[in-house]
Design a protein around this motif. Structure first.
Motif, short mmCIF file in Angstrom:
data_model
loop_
_atom_site.label_atom_id
_atom_site.label_comp_id
_atom_site.label_asym_id
_atom_site.label_seq_id
_atom_site.Cartn_x
_atom_site.Cartn_y
_atom_site.Cartn_z
N THR A 178 0.82 -1.21 0.00
CA THR A 178 0.00 0.00 0.00
C THR A 178 0.85 1.25 0.00
O THR A 178 0.36 2.36 0.20
CB THR A 178 -0.96 0.02 1.21
OG1 THR A 178 -0.26 -0.48 2.34
CG2 THR A 178 -2.17 -0.86 0.94
N VAL C 676 -5.50 5.37 -10.92
CA VAL C 676 -5.91 4.23 -10.09
C VAL C 676 -5.80 2.96 -10.91
O VAL C 676 -6.32 2.88 -12.02
CB VAL C 676 -7.37 4.40 -9.61
CG1 VAL C 676 -7.77 3.21 -8.74
CG2 VAL C 676 -7.52 5.69 -8.84
N VAL C 683 -3.48 3.18 -5.72
CA VAL C 683 -3.66 4.58 -6.10
C VAL C 683 -2.32 5.28 -6.19
O VAL C 683 -1.50 5.15 -5.29
CB VAL C 683 -4.53 5.31 -5.05
CG1 VAL C 683 -4.64 6.79 -5.36
CG2 VAL C 683 -5.91 4.66 -4.96
N VAL C 719 -5.09 7.65 1.84
CA VAL C 719 -4.79 6.36 1.23
C VAL C 719 -3.94 5.40 2.04
O VAL C 719 -3.75 4.26 1.62
CB VAL C 719 -4.12 6.53 -0.16
CG1 VAL C 719 -5.10 7.11 -1.15
CG2 VAL C 719 -2.87 7.37 -0.07
N THR C 778 -7.37 15.56 1.93
CA THR C 778 -7.93 14.21 2.01
C THR C 778 -9.17 14.04 1.12
O THR C 778 -9.19 13.13 0.28
CB THR C 778 -8.25 13.86 3.48
OG1 THR C 778 -7.08 14.00 4.28
CG2 THR C 778 -8.79 12.45 3.60
N VAL C 782 -9.79 11.55 -2.31
CA VAL C 782 -10.84 10.53 -2.36
C VAL C 782 -11.83 10.84 -3.48
O VAL C 782 -12.30 9.95 -4.18
CB VAL C 782 -11.56 10.42 -1.00
CG1 VAL C 782 -12.65 9.35 -1.05
CG2 VAL C 782 -10.57 10.06 0.09
N VAL C 785 -10.37 9.57 -6.59
CA VAL C 785 -10.46 8.11 -6.69
C VAL C 785 -11.89 7.70 -7.04
O VAL C 785 -12.12 6.78 -7.83
CB VAL C 785 -9.99 7.43 -5.39
CG1 VAL C 785 -10.14 5.91 -5.49
CG2 VAL C 785 -8.54 7.79 -5.10
N VAL C 796 -12.17 6.79 5.06
CA VAL C 796 -10.73 6.96 4.85
C VAL C 796 -9.99 6.34 6.04
O VAL C 796 -10.51 6.39 7.16
CB VAL C 796 -10.30 8.45 4.75
CG1 VAL C 796 -10.57 8.98 3.36
CG2 VAL C 796 -10.91 9.31 5.82
N PRO C 797 -8.80 5.77 5.80
CA PRO C 797 -8.13 5.68 4.52
C PRO C 797 -8.78 4.67 3.57
O PRO C 797 -9.29 3.65 4.01
CB PRO C 797 -6.72 5.21 4.89
CG PRO C 797 -6.85 4.54 6.20
CD PRO C 797 -7.99 5.22 6.90
N VAL C 798 -8.71 5.01 2.28
CA VAL C 798 -9.22 4.10 1.27
C VAL C 798 -8.20 2.98 1.09
O VAL C 798 -7.00 3.24 0.97
CB VAL C 798 -9.37 4.85 -0.07
CG1 VAL C 798 -9.76 3.89 -1.16
CG2 VAL C 798 -10.40 5.95 0.07
N ARG C 799 -8.66 1.75 1.12
CA ARG C 799 -7.76 0.61 0.99
C ARG C 799 -8.03 -0.13 -0.31
O ARG C 799 -9.12 -0.05 -0.87
CB ARG C 799 -7.96 -0.33 2.18
CG ARG C 799 -7.55 0.27 3.52
CD ARG C 799 -7.43 -0.81 4.56
NE ARG C 799 -6.61 -1.91 4.05
CZ ARG C 799 -5.29 -2.01 4.19
NH1 ARG C 799 -4.62 -1.08 4.83
NH2 ARG C 799 -4.64 -3.04 3.68
#
Lengths: 299, 214, 806
Positions: A178, C676, C683, C719, C778, C782, C785, C796-799
């Motif tokens: 990540t 992405v 990302v 992220v 932030t 997002v 994305v 968040v965080p986006v995984r």
């Protein structure tokens, strides 16, 4: 704690025989972390930095004999042509500072399922040469990982060389993290084409208790390539073949949920990477092949 | 145990070192060289980066005993190290005398004769402290905020420019990928490295005027 | 080995440049920092010093049945082992509510709570000894979410609480609750053509400063204590320490040592009381340094939040109403949760004009890790939610998302939901316009026309024409372009500056002007904690501008001068800068008085009202030199100490939330461009452009540096950054291996557009800078994305799991 500094290989073997619980340290990128955080307090540290052979390598006819302590940085710089998959993987390890010290021998010694060298060693074909005062033996890398962070070495053995088959065809490696540096693999995948015997080898990391070869997937694709006459025709791989290969690699995984990622994601990602990397090696093979024949260059 | 090694051009002996100590601990707590920092002790931040026989490594991951007889350069020695590198580049006679010295090793070690030429550190700010080009560039470009990451970055950046006089942005990012910074977002660090490389390209260290801030 | 404590030396700028405000003057501590000589708190050393170490609870919630320190005490090299029973005086501390024990007494309430401390000759000895302390715990079920905190039969974290919020909260496990109500939401809803609602979640972010918690406590001959410490507010530390040590405040003297970043994590006490207590008991200097693992347990984190939002608008995009409920998890102790609640509530509508609101924000007590100040302070969580809402609304209205925001943007004169009128420029529409109008970075930057012959083969395995470094995954080689989709997203946010809600927010500065070596030199003495933000640079610039001198010395920050307030809330340039400006003005007045008295008869210009100090001289406003400053000063210095306050603010009404709660607002907008890998969910942020109004850039170079740094922390939250806490309320990733902050391979180019629209109420018209960029970065990422993937993404965080449905 005692700090042992053998001046050469024989001294190192003698020291390990005398103190089987001694922890070998070369690059220190795993062992020192454990020491710094009090996770390990061995009675003896066995420093291998003075043993010159461990930093050397030799390119032979079919194999590269890689010293156990050759840093990843050297592999990237000097062995990219002979060991492309391993060089790609080495380039994903940690950071430049880590790559100046960490080594394949260290990765094998720690035997973490997330180690970046394991999948390319399995895909290329390799043997670990372990030695003790009792003698030498070669352990096929498939037999080397015996459990999570456990390997086949006896207490008095040290890794001297890793014999890695030289690439005879394109190889690829991909790793999911990540973050783009200093990240432990969420999962890793390596694939190698072996045109000389028209086989494919593929291996997965960080998606099971040990790194493993995806035998079912390998058998499938080896047979599929033969059945469709693709080696001779040089045609692109059909989508269905790539998809099936991905499914089989995915299916061979036995991953867990942990702080880094979910089991479901790991399976999914392995499938995607399997598909992509197989496509890349095949396209590279086709490209090189048609170059030889003076044909158009493939993308 | 006792460990004897060269740090910033001087031979040092450290006594009563515990076998489990790292090079970082020895430098900071025994050698009076706290310039290398301890932000993680796991090799995940680069704040302890030093040059070991010329290669940038994390000092927290080198066991004290492994440093026996080897050569270490820390941020405290960076200015002198850079100056000597300049001299070697510009002075053929000096380079010649060094080339035959077996202690030169990878080209970054210091012989006993060299050791006598090292100058002690300046007394403090504004006292005419000599700085390596990369150090001056970090100040000029605004790349220092809290500064905790700065020593490790300087060692890594200096080695990059030494190895690659015209690094692309991608090269810079890759070379510094082992150094975390929490304050700057790295943009001004990139500016600083570009500035240092450009200055090294255009003339001797320190001869360029500080640039106007953008 | 030197036997002197290494403390930061006086920082002297001996530059020949003018160096006044508005210039990008270089840091006075820059040379020390690049040579490795700058003494951070972890570098301190003192002859005779002992090392302290903490024993922490492995459980999130447990009774302590007994503590046996006998084995630890017997260890050779150990000088002291202390538990709660050894505390000599006050046993608790806390920023707003003194609810946290210095050492746990009969109960531990969070994973890692301090139970005992040890002082020994060597850090290894201290660690060994601490490991020998036997604590008998009886584990208790943890309170770990809203249900277990507020449900029937919930265990109360602080059953006896008697703080000033206890009386008005609906449940004892609510630290504080702030509603904001204005207008008529029901009527507005009836008129709305479109209504969008959403549930959002913000994970627990950590400040992750690089310099570990550390300090050195030295017992003084007068029975007092000298503490050299990295912190954000010297005086508030002292005010909590003195009662714990049983000493009067004037006997507890703090000096700021070098700080390796803060971002809110140093507002609460960490090791200060522990080191001082050990020093007091052993009568030896004691140093404590946390390693990274302990650091994750040793400071508060950003409040994780669950937010429910609803917005209603007309067909042409005018906001009619908004409602929200924000639940912050404050963890085991209050820290600054009440203030975070006030911020979240009052700023929850965002930088938009909305007449009808029904807002509720609250913080829970749980057994999760304690949360408190982190850059952005409640406004970050709200911004993520309201900006997601704005995009949802734009989609429902089929309007451009930037246009929708501009349509409703706050301006000077807009009424906030708290009834406060925005009384200085609020260029919300303009900063959005600026980021939007930037040309987009070129597409597919990974496609190269030919492989670069000089570079090692970046493209891997024969795939020509691809530089993986420009792709998501980078050198990890996960894609050569397959599955990669570009996305663009926008966001804008509003942050308050300064301490609010009626807090007596002030700073103090002492400025001394005297002749040294024939030249007039100014010395500036404040207690401002320099944590990297560049305050020390600006202080010197202000003195140069106001007093017309070039030589300025910045005295080390300590408690020998009045409080400077906290280095937080983006307030220091405003407040301590303002104090220095005011002190300089007072000094100038004295200079002119003295000049008039001594030289008034020699030169008519002395009778002028308007005399200035410039270039080391006293001059008329026409530029005529009247005297040398050095001459006027002669051999005696002039020194003034001034306390500076901003306009008073008021508490928010506990029912309506109305009140003049904040003294200033700051605004930033971002545009994020991402690539992405939609199949793998990886990302890459390609560009994260920012436009921010700073009122007046006292130091443009520093201002941009702060904005880029804050932007990157916002990227991290978007992220990759999250402290993961399991249902047993235990921290799962207390290390840099698994708490990932952005490396230089993860950060994009960050072009910054700085606007300077003066706030006439503030010194020089300046606006606080540090936090606004952490808000909109932030949600912009997002949003980008979402644009690339078409997914909702409410957390968040986006995984990667969220982006791949796994």
């Amino acid at each position: 704690m005692e700090f042992l500094r053998p001046a050469d290989w024989q001294e190192a073997l003698a020291a390990k025989a005398e103190h089987p619980a001694a922890v070998p340290i070369a690059g220190g990128t795993d062992v020192m972390v454990e020491l710094n955080f009090d996770h390990r307090r061995p009675g003896h540290l066995l420093d291998l930095n003075r043993v010159a052979e461990l930093h050397e390598w030799e390119v032979g006819e079919e194999y590269v004999r890689l010293g156990a302590s050759v840093p990843y940085a050297r592999i990237i710089e000097r062995l990219r042509a002979e060991l492309p998959g391993l060089a790609l993987a080495a380039h994903t390890v940690g950071s430049p500072q880590i790559r100046n010290r960490g080594s394949v021998g260290g990765n094998l010694g720690a035997a973490s399922p997330a180690g970046d060298s394991h999948p390319p060693l399995l895909a290329a074909g390799a043997e670990v040469e372990a030695e003790s005062v009792r003698g030498t033996r070669r352990i096929p890398v498939e037999d080397f990982y015996t459990g999570v962070k456990r390997n086949a070495l006896a207490d008095d053995e040290l890794i001297k060389w890793v014999h890695v088959r030289k690439a005879t065809g394109p190889q690829q490696f991909a790793k999911i993290g990540t973050r783009n540096a200093m990240v432990i693999a969420l999962c890793g995948f390596a694939v190698a084409l072996h045109p000389e015997d028209r086989t494919v080898q593929a291996a997965v990391g960080s998606a099971a208790p040990t790194p493993f070869r995806a035998y079912a997937a390998e058998e499938f694709v080896t047979a599929a390539l033969a059945d469709a006459g693709l080696w001779d025709s040089g045609a692109p791989l059909p989508e269905s073949l790539l998809r099936r290969f991905g499914e089989l690699c995915s299916g061979a995984c036995n991953p867990i949920d942990d702080v880094r990622g979910s089991a479901r994601y790991r399976r999914h990602a392995v499938g995607v990477m399997a598909r992509r990397t197989l496509g890349w090696v095949w396209d590279a093979h086709r490209g090189a092949h048609s170059d030889d024949e003076g044909g158009a260059q493939c993308a | 145990m006792r460990v004897t090694f060269t740090v910033n051009g001087r031979r040092h002996e450290a006594d009563d070192v515990w076998e489990g100590e790292s090079l970082l601990y020895v430098l900071r707590e025994r050698m009076g060289l706290p310039g290398s920092k301890n932000a993680c002790e796991q090799g995940e931040c680069g704040s302890c980066t030093v040059r070991l026989d010329g290669l940038p490594v994390c000092a927290c991951l080198v066991a004290a005993g492994q440093v026996e007889g080897r050569d270490v350069v820390t941020v405290e020695g960076l200015a002198d190290y850079a100056a000597r590198r300049e001299e070697r580049a510009g002075n053929a006679e000096f380079a010649g005398s060094n080339a035959n010295d077996p202690a030169s090793g990878a080209g970054s070690g210091a012989s006993a004769a060299d050791e006598q030429r090292w100058t002690p550190k300046g007394a403090g700010p504004g006292s005419g402290t000599r700085l390596a080009p990369v150090q001056q560039a970090f100040i000029d470009a605004g790349a220092v905020q809290c500064g905790f990451c700065t020593p490790g970055l300087l060692v890594a950046a200096d080695e990059l420019i030494e190895r690659n006089a015209r690094p692309s942005d991608a090269d810079i990012r890759e070379a510094l990928s082992g150094n975390l910074c929490r304050c700057t977002g790295y943009e001004k660090i990139l500016d600083a490295v570009r500035l240092a490389a450009a200055r090294a390209d255009s003339g001797p260290a320190g001869s360029a005027e500080p640039e106007e801030a953008r | 080995m030197a036997d002197v404590t290494r403390t930061p030396t006086d920082l002297t700028q001996a530059s020949a440049t003018r160096g006044g405000i508005g210039e990008s003057t270089l840091r006075p501590d820059g040379t020390l920092k690049v040579t490795g000589e700058f003494a951070y708190s972890s570098d301190l050393w003192h002859e005779d010093m002992l090392w302290g170490c903490t024993l922490r609870s492995p459980h999130a919630h447990a009774e302590i049945r007994s503590v046996d320190v006998s084995e630890a005490l017997k260890t050779p090299g150990v000088h002291a082992v202390l538990t709660h029973d050894d505390l000599p005086a006050e046993t608790h501390f806390g920023l707003e509510i003194r609810d946290q024990p210095v050492l746990a007494k009969d109960r531990v309430r969070y994973h890692g709570e301090a139970v005992a401390i040890v002082a020994a000759d060597h850090p290894e000895t201290a660690r060994r000894a601490a490991a020998k302390i036997r604590v008998d715990y009886a584990e208790l079920p943890p309170v770990h979410d809203e249900e277990s905190a507020l449900g029937d039969g919930a265990t109360l974290l602080h059953p006896g609480r008697a703080d000033h919020h206890a009386g008005h909260v609906p449940h004892p496990n609510i630290v504080h609750r702030q509603p904001v109500r204005r207008g008529d939401v029901a009527a507005a809803k009836a008129r709305a053509d479109v209504v969008v609602a959403g549930d959002y979640e913000v994970g627990m972010q950590d400040q992750a400063f690089l310099g570990p918690e550390s300090g050195l406590a030295v017992p003084a001959e007068d029975g007092g204590m000298d503490l050299y410490i990295a912190t954000q507010w010297l005086h508030v530390d002292r005010d909590q320490l003195a009662p714990v040590l049983g000493l009067p405040p004037e006997k507890v003297r703090l000096t700021l040592s070098g700080v390796g970043g803060a971002f809110g994590a140093r507002e609460d006490l960490s090791m200060q009381a522990h080191a001082c207590l050990l020093a007091q008991v052993t009568d030896r200097p004691v140093k404590i340094v946390y390693n990274r693992y302990e650091s994750f347990f040793g400071h508060v984190h950003r409040h994780p939040a669950k937010l429910h939002y609803e917005h209603g608008a007309t067909r042409d995009g005018q906001l009619l109403y908004m409602t929200c409920r924000i639940v912050l998890d404050g963890g085991a102790y209050a820290s600054s949760s009440p203030a975070v609640v006030g911020n979240a509530a009052s700023l929850s509508a965002g930088p938009y004009a909305v007449d009808n609101v029904d807002i509720e924000a609250l913080a829970l007590y749980t057994n999760n890790p304690p949360c408190g100040a982190m850059r952005g302070f409640g406004a970050v969580q709200a911004c993520f939610a309201y900006e997601a809402q704005m995009d949802k609304l734009a989609a429902a209205l089929e309007m451009d998302p930037v246009e929708l925001r501009q349509r409703n943007a706050m301006t000077q004169g807009t009424l906030l939901p708290t009834g406060q009128r925005v009384d200085s420029p609020a260029p919300v529409a303009e900063i959005l316009r600026r980021v939007k109008s930037r040309p987009l970075p070129p597409e597919k930057q990974w496609e190269t026309s030919a492989p670069d012959p000089s570079a090692p083969d970046r493209s891997t395995g024969g795939a020509r024409g691809v530089d993986v470094r420009a792709l998501p995954g980078g050198l990890s080689n996960t894609t050569h372009g397959e599955g990669v989709v570009r996305g663009v997203g926008y966001a804008v946010g509003i942050k308050n500056v300064g301490f609010s809600e009626g807090f007596d927010d002030y700073s103090t500065a002492r400025v001394r002007l005297e002749v040294v070596g024939g030249e007039p030199v100014a010395m500036v003495h404040t207690a401002m904690a320099e944590v990297g933000q560049g305050g020390v640079t600006v202080h010197a610039q202000i003195a140069r501008t106001e007093l017309g001198v070039s030589g300025v010395t910045i005295h080390p920050a300590d408690t020998q001068v009045g409080s400077a307030g906290s280095t937080s809330a983006s307030r220091q340039t405003y407040m301590t800068g303002g104090a220095i400006k005011a002190a300089c003005e007072a000094v100038r007045e004295k200079v002119l008085e003295r000049g008039r008295a001594e030289f008034g008869s020699y030169h008519p210009a002395w009778a002028h009202a308007e005399l200035l100090l410039e270039g080391g001289k006293v001059v008329t406003d026409g530029g005529e030199v009247v005297a040398d400053l050095a001459e006027v000063l002669g051999s005696s210095a002039i020194e003034e100490e001034v306390e500076f306050r901003h306009r008073p603010t008021e508490a928010f009404d506990l029912t309506t939330g109305q009140g003049f709660g904040h003294v200033q607002y700051s605004f930033a907008a971002h545009r994020a461009v991402v690539e992405v890998d939609t199949e793998l969910g990886l990302v890459k942020v390609v560009e994260l452009a920012c436009a921010q109004d700073v009122g007046k850039a006292l130091n443009p170079l520093s201002a941009v540096g702060q904005i880029q740094g804050g932007t990157t922390q916002g990227l991290g939250l978007a992220v990759m950054e999250e402290i993961l806490v399991d249902p047993a309320a235990k921290v799962r990733n207390p290390s840099f291996t698994d708490y990932l902050i952005p490396t230089i391979l993860d950060t994009p180019t960050i072009p910054v557009d700085v606007l300077e629209l003066a706030d006439e109420h503030a010194p020089y018209g300046l606006r606080g800078i540090g936090e606004a960029p952490t808000l909109s970065s932030t949600p912009a990422v997002v949003a980008a994305v979402r644009n690339a993937t078409g997914l909702d993404l409410n957390r968040v965080p986006v995984r990667p799991e969220h982006l791949t449905g796994t």
